[in-house]
Design a protein around this motif. Structure first.
Motif, PDB file in Angstrom:
ATOM      1  N   TRP A 193      -6.779 -14.633  -5.001  1.00  0.00           N
ATOM      2  CA  TRP A 193      -6.032 -15.821  -4.593  1.00  0.00           C
ATOM      3  C   TRP A 193      -5.622 -15.742  -3.120  1.00  0.00           C
ATOM      4  O   TRP A 193      -5.597 -16.751  -2.427  1.00  0.00           O
ATOM      5  N   SER A 194      -5.309 -14.527  -2.645  1.00  0.00           N
ATOM      6  CA  SER A 194      -4.972 -14.350  -1.225  1.00  0.00           C
ATOM      7  C   SER A 194      -6.199 -14.536  -0.337  1.00  0.00           C
ATOM      8  O   SER A 194      -6.080 -14.996   0.805  1.00  0.00           O
ATOM      9  N   ALA A 195      -7.373 -14.184  -0.850  1.00  0.00           N
ATOM     10  CA  ALA A 195      -8.594 -14.204  -0.041  1.00  0.00           C
ATOM     11  C   ALA A 195      -8.979 -15.600   0.423  1.00  0.00           C
ATOM     12  O   ALA A 195      -9.702 -15.746   1.417  1.00  0.00           O
ATOM     13  N   LEU A 196      -8.495 -16.628  -0.280  1.00  0.00           N
ATOM     14  CA  LEU A 196      -8.867 -17.978   0.120  1.00  0.00           C
ATOM     15  C   LEU A 196      -8.403 -18.285   1.547  1.00  0.00           C
ATOM     16  O   LEU A 196      -9.042 -19.065   2.255  1.00  0.00           O
ATOM     17  N   GLY A 197      -7.322 -17.655   1.983  1.00  0.00           N
ATOM     18  CA  GLY A 197      -6.840 -17.863   3.344  1.00  0.00           C
ATOM     19  C   GLY A 197      -7.874 -17.460   4.383  1.00  0.00           C
ATOM     20  O   GLY A 197      -8.371 -18.312   5.138  1.00  0.00           O
ATOM     21  N   PRO A 198      -8.218 -16.178   4.485  1.00  0.00           N
ATOM     22  CA  PRO A 198      -9.200 -15.771   5.490  1.00  0.00           C
ATOM     23  C   PRO A 198     -10.592 -16.344   5.259  1.00  0.00           C
ATOM     24  O   PRO A 198     -11.314 -16.620   6.225  1.00  0.00           O
ATOM     25  N   LEU A 199     -10.998 -16.533   4.005  1.00  0.00           N
ATOM     26  CA  LEU A 199     -12.321 -17.114   3.747  1.00  0.00           C
ATOM     27  C   LEU A 199     -12.387 -18.550   4.251  1.00  0.00           C
ATOM     28  O   LEU A 199     -13.397 -18.975   4.831  1.00  0.00           O
ATOM     29  N   SER A 200     -11.300 -19.301   4.048  1.00  0.00           N
ATOM     30  CA  SER A 200     -11.282 -20.677   4.543  1.00  0.00           C
ATOM     31  C   SER A 200     -11.281 -20.700   6.067  1.00  0.00           C
ATOM     32  O   SER A 200     -11.907 -21.579   6.682  1.00  0.00           O
ATOM     33  N   GLU A 201     -10.612 -19.748   6.691  1.00  0.00           N
ATOM     34  CA  GLU A 201     -10.652 -19.648   8.151  1.00  0.00           C
ATOM     35  C   GLU A 201     -12.091 -19.463   8.641  1.00  0.00           C
ATOM     36  O   GLU A 201     -12.516 -20.082   9.622  1.00  0.00           O
ATOM     37  N   GLN A 202     -12.812 -18.600   7.964  1.00  0.00           N
ATOM     38  CA  GLN A 202     -14.195 -18.332   8.359  1.00  0.00           C
ATOM     39  C   GLN A 202     -15.051 -19.586   8.225  1.00  0.00           C
ATOM     40  O   GLN A 202     -15.849 -19.905   9.106  1.00  0.00           O
ATOM     41  N   LEU A 247       0.830  -1.206   0.000  1.00  0.00           N
ATOM     42  CA  LEU A 247       0.000   0.000   0.000  1.00  0.00           C
ATOM     43  C   LEU A 247       0.863   1.253   0.000  1.00  0.00           C
ATOM     44  O   LEU A 247       0.621   2.193  -0.768  1.00  0.00           O
ATOM     45  N   TYR A 248       1.845   1.281   0.866  1.00  0.00           N
ATOM     46  CA  TYR A 248       2.708   2.456   0.967  1.00  0.00           C
ATOM     47  C   TYR A 248       3.466   2.677  -0.338  1.00  0.00           C
ATOM     48  O   TYR A 248       3.568   3.806  -0.833  1.00  0.00           O
ATOM     49  N   ALA A 249       3.996   1.604  -0.908  1.00  0.00           N
ATOM     50  CA  ALA A 249       4.775   1.725  -2.145  1.00  0.00           C
ATOM     51  C   ALA A 249       3.918   2.251  -3.293  1.00  0.00           C
ATOM     52  O   ALA A 249       4.350   3.131  -4.049  1.00  0.00           O
ATOM     53  N   MET A 250       2.701   1.705  -3.452  1.00  0.00           N
ATOM     54  CA  MET A 250       1.833   2.189  -4.527  1.00  0.00           C
ATOM     55  C   MET A 250       1.484   3.651  -4.328  1.00  0.00           C
ATOM     56  O   MET A 250       1.448   4.436  -5.287  1.00  0.00           O
ATOM     57  N   ASN A 251       1.253   4.049  -3.094  1.00  0.00           N
ATOM     58  CA  ASN A 251       0.938   5.453  -2.819  1.00  0.00           C
ATOM     59  C   ASN A 251       2.133   6.367  -3.051  1.00  0.00           C
ATOM     60  O   ASN A 251       1.957   7.582  -3.211  1.00  0.00           O
ATOM     61  N   GLN A 252       3.324   5.789  -3.087  1.00  0.00           N
ATOM     62  CA  GLN A 252       4.516   6.562  -3.432  1.00  0.00           C
ATOM     63  C   GLN A 252       4.855   6.457  -4.913  1.00  0.00           C
ATOM     64  O   GLN A 252       5.951   6.842  -5.337  1.00  0.00           O
ATOM     65  N   GLY A 253       3.932   5.921  -5.704  1.00  0.00           N
ATOM     66  CA  GLY A 253       4.111   5.890  -7.156  1.00  0.00           C
ATOM     67  C   GLY A 253       4.907   4.721  -7.686  1.00  0.00           C
ATOM     68  O   GLY A 253       5.438   4.795  -8.797  1.00  0.00           O
ATOM     69  N   LYS A 254       4.948   3.615  -6.922  1.00  0.00           N
ATOM     70  CA  LYS A 254       5.743   2.466  -7.335  1.00  0.00           C
ATOM     71  C   LYS A 254       4.840   1.296  -7.718  1.00  0.00           C
ATOM     72  O   LYS A 254       3.795   1.066  -7.107  1.00  0.00           O
ATOM     73  N   HIS A 255       5.243   0.540  -8.740  1.00  0.00           N
ATOM     74  CA  HIS A 255       4.644  -0.771  -8.975  1.00  0.00           C
ATOM     75  C   HIS A 255       5.149  -1.712  -7.879  1.00  0.00           C
ATOM     76  O   HIS A 255       6.228  -1.497  -7.311  1.00  0.00           O
ATOM     77  N   VAL A 256       4.372  -2.759  -7.615  1.00  0.00           N
ATOM     78  CA  VAL A 256       4.720  -3.661  -6.524  1.00  0.00           C
ATOM     79  C   VAL A 256       4.632  -5.107  -6.981  1.00  0.00           C
ATOM     80  O   VAL A 256       3.660  -5.510  -7.626  1.00  0.00           O
ATOM     81  N   CYS A 257       5.646  -5.888  -6.637  1.00  0.00           N
ATOM     82  CA  CYS A 257       5.581  -7.341  -6.709  1.00  0.00           C
ATOM     83  C   CYS A 257       5.721  -7.846  -5.280  1.00  0.00           C
ATOM     84  O   CYS A 257       6.691  -7.502  -4.592  1.00  0.00           O
ATOM     85  N   VAL A 258       4.757  -8.649  -4.838  1.00  0.00           N
ATOM     86  CA  VAL A 258       4.744  -9.071  -3.447  1.00  0.00           C
ATOM     87  C   VAL A 258       4.601 -10.580  -3.353  1.00  0.00           C
ATOM     88  O   VAL A 258       3.821 -11.188  -4.083  1.00  0.00           O
ATOM     89  N   GLU A 259       5.388 -11.178  -2.454  1.00  0.00           N
ATOM     90  CA  GLU A 259       5.344 -12.628  -2.283  1.00  0.00           C
ATOM     91  C   GLU A 259       3.977 -13.080  -1.765  1.00  0.00           C
ATOM     92  O   GLU A 259       3.174 -12.291  -1.282  1.00  0.00           O
ATOM     93  N   VAL A 260       3.743 -14.382  -1.853  1.00  0.00           N
ATOM     94  CA  VAL A 260       2.458 -14.962  -1.489  1.00  0.00           C
ATOM     95  C   VAL A 260       2.406 -15.286   0.004  1.00  0.00           C
ATOM     96  O   VAL A 260       3.436 -15.639   0.592  1.00  0.00           O
ATOM     97  N   PRO A 261       1.191 -15.144   0.584  1.00  0.00           N
ATOM     98  CA  PRO A 261       0.035 -14.429   0.073  1.00  0.00           C
ATOM     99  C   PRO A 261       0.226 -12.924   0.236  1.00  0.00           C
ATOM    100  O   PRO A 261       0.936 -12.486   1.143  1.00  0.00           O
ATOM    101  N   ALA A 262      -0.412 -12.150  -0.609  1.00  0.00           N
ATOM    102  CA  ALA A 262      -0.250 -10.702  -0.551  1.00  0.00           C
ATOM    103  C   ALA A 262      -1.012 -10.086   0.607  1.00  0.00           C
ATOM    104  O   ALA A 262      -0.709  -8.963   1.029  1.00  0.00           O
ATOM    105  N   ALA A 263      -2.021 -10.785   1.121  1.00  0.00           N
ATOM    106  CA  ALA A 263      -2.848 -10.272   2.205  1.00  0.00           C
ATOM    107  C   ALA A 263      -3.324 -11.436   3.062  1.00  0.00           C
ATOM    108  O   ALA A 263      -3.404 -12.575   2.590  1.00  0.00           O
ATOM    109  N   THR A 264      -3.648 -11.158   4.312  1.00  0.00           N
ATOM    110  CA  THR A 264      -4.135 -12.208   5.214  1.00  0.00           C
ATOM    111  C   THR A 264      -5.535 -11.923   5.737  1.00  0.00           C
ATOM    112  O   THR A 264      -6.068 -12.720   6.510  1.00  0.00           O
ATOM    113  N   THR A 265      -6.129 -10.802   5.348  1.00  0.00           N
ATOM    114  CA  THR A 265      -7.520 -10.503   5.705  1.00  0.00           C
ATOM    115  C   THR A 265      -8.249 -10.017   4.456  1.00  0.00           C
ATOM    116  O   THR A 265      -7.627  -9.528   3.506  1.00  0.00           O
ATOM    117  N   ILE A 266      -9.574 -10.102   4.488  1.00  0.00           N
ATOM    118  CA  ILE A 266     -10.367  -9.619   3.352  1.00  0.00           C
ATOM    119  C   ILE A 266     -10.254  -8.108   3.231  1.00  0.00           C
ATOM    120  O   ILE A 266     -10.203  -7.563   2.122  1.00  0.00           O
TER     121      ILE A 266
END
Length: 480
Positions: free
Chosen positions: A424-433, A150-169
């Motif tokens: 693809w990241s959302a499957l983590g928290p959705l499966s938890e639910q 989030l911070y990088a994109m707001n500073q004008g950068k493209h982002v490549c992020v390892e998996v999973p990119a997020a842990t909550t919806i």
């Protein structure tokens, strides 16, 4: 509405996840808090800001890269990127100075001379603030993936992020909305999408070999029991702490390739899922055994770890099904279960050997070789042999990095966009639910906000590589 949002943030632990340097136990979901009446609604009422699917950012003659997190996978990424033409490695950041220094040493003999950022836990922000960086490559522990992206994109950068990119919806939605607002790519580094067999089956699906796709399967089955407890490999036991969540925690290796084959977010979408976990038969026992010898493991005694095996089943809007499994403790051979089943043919990549069938029997070795030659995708022809030399899970890591640079330099849409990253990241928290609610079904958010109906599939014909090559090897550097 504001109160409900605050309650959800509290339940998912997002507040704790955003504060770098705090106790890493903060930000991890408490399974006991996942009550049925407090599940996050899957749908948002606001409209899409900008459609990032198919978006081609302006061409970059040189892709200037900053790496954050090089204690594990990030170090290998530094090495791979240094061999791709048109890349300039500007900066490396890690909380452990020795890791950043070791990563920079891999660049000996090259033209790259990155600045190191290691002073404190906020140093990654200084890297993102630089105006001479185009792409931020994130390989930290999971709880930092979204805040940095989030911070990088707001500073004008493209982002490549390892998996999973997020842990909550909520984090998934933040990534989507920020990418749309800034028009900066947010690509999850799902390397298995660039495996040779996965690329082959994707090309076969595009050409109708399987007929209508009916069902797909994927998995991450990998015996990492001892590794999860490693002090050296995972800073402050972050991977062990993630395993206190009970669900399909690492779904994307199997899910990413079959999502592309099914054109999810680009012609079809996930509708709902159900998820079931076995009990934990191993991690709790190991925690108790280690705690008897080492006080560092005492905080994990009597904790509720995720079940050995999680099985999640997804139904799509077009009536197709997907099964994704997760098991990183059982003594089983490694498998990603890449299975594609259609009305005309079937492919199976794991367990090995890879095979194809058009009826009751698998194709012979000679028949399979002929199919591989006929349907070999252009990217495998162009970069495959070189990728195998540079390595990274047999070469697919190198293909992923090369292809990302290729797209950025040629002004092409990325193969994995922010909607894929979020879904693809959302499957983590959705499966938890689902697991926490006796495997009841959970709606899957439509991160495209309806645009899946008109978005174009990933175009394999855009694999040009017109301005991207590979630099010669340097000295005695070893490949991975």
């Amino acid at each position: 509405m504001k109160k409900n949002r605050r309650e959800f943030l509290k339940l998912t632990g997002l507040a704790g996840a955003s504060f770098v340097g705090t106790n890493l136990f903060q930000g991890f979901t408490n399974p006991n808090d996942l009550k049925a009446d407090l599940l996050l609604p899957a749908h948002r009422s606001d409209s899409q800001i900008f459609n990032m699917s198919g978006y081609a950012a302006p061409k970059l003659e040189t892709v200037r890269v900053g790496f954050i997190g090089v204690g594990n996978r990030g170090s290998a990424a530094v090495f791979r990127m240094s061999h791709i033409e048109g890349v300039d490695i500007k900066a490396i950041c890690d909380i452990r100075p020795e890791k950043a220094t070791a990563a920079k040493q891999k660049l000996t003999g090259s033209t790259h001379n990155p600045t190191l950022y290691t002073s404190n836990e906020q140093e990654w922000k200084k890297l993102c603030d630089r105006n001479d960086i185009d792409l931020v490559y994130v390989s930290t522990h999971w709880q930092l993936h979204t805040p940095i992206a989030l911070y990088a994109m707001n500073q004008g950068k493209h982002v490549c992020v390892e998996v999973p990119a997020a842990t909550t919806i909520d984090e998934c939605w933040q990534l989507v909305e920020t990418s749309e607002k800034t028009k900066k790519h947010c690509m999850m580094l799902e390397n298995c999408c660039y495996g040779f067999f996965e690329l082959l089956t994707l090309n076969m699906a595009r050409q109708g070999f399987f007929g209508d796709i009916v069902h797909c399967e994927g998995a991450y089955i990998h015996d990492l029991l001892e590794g999860n407890f490693s002090k050296e490999k995972y800073w402050e036991h972050w991977r062990l702490k993630e395993n206190l969540r009970n669900g399909n925690l690492y779904p994307t290796h199997g899910l990413g390739p079959v999502s592309q084959i099914m054109d999810l977010n680009r012609g079809d979408k996930m509708d709902y899922l159900v998820s079931l976990s076995s009990h934990d038969f191993m991690m709790g026992n190991m925690a108790r055994e280690l705690a008897e010898k080492d006080d560092a493991y005492k905080p994990y005694v009597n904790k509720s770890f995720r079940g050995n095996m999680n099985t999640s089943i997804i139904k799509t809007s077009k009536g197709r099904s997907i099964m994704i499994q997760h098991d990183v403790t059982s003594p089983r051979p490694y498998s990603r279960i890449h299975l594609v089943s259609g009305t005309k043919a079937t492919a199976s990549g794991f367990p090995l050997p890879e095979k194809i069938a058009t009826g009751h029997a698998w194709a012979t070795e000679e028949e399979f070789d002929a199919l591989k030659e006929r349907y070999k995708p252009e990217i495998s022809k162009k970069i495959g042999d070189i990728a195998k030399k540079f390595g990274g899970h047999g070469g697919m890591d190198f293909i992923m990095d090369w292809r990302t640079v290729d797209c950025l330099r040629n002004g092409l849409p990325l193969d994995i966009d922010v909607y894929d990253t979020a879904l693809w990241s959302a499957l983590g928290p959705l499966s938890e639910q689902s697991v926490a609610n006796r495997s009841n079904s959970v709606d899957v958010p439509d991160f495209t906000r309806g645009k899946w109906q008109t978005n174009d599939p990933v175009d394999l014909k855009l694999l040009t590589g017109a301005n991207t090559g590979v630099l010669p090897k340097r000295g005695n550097n070893k490949t991975f």
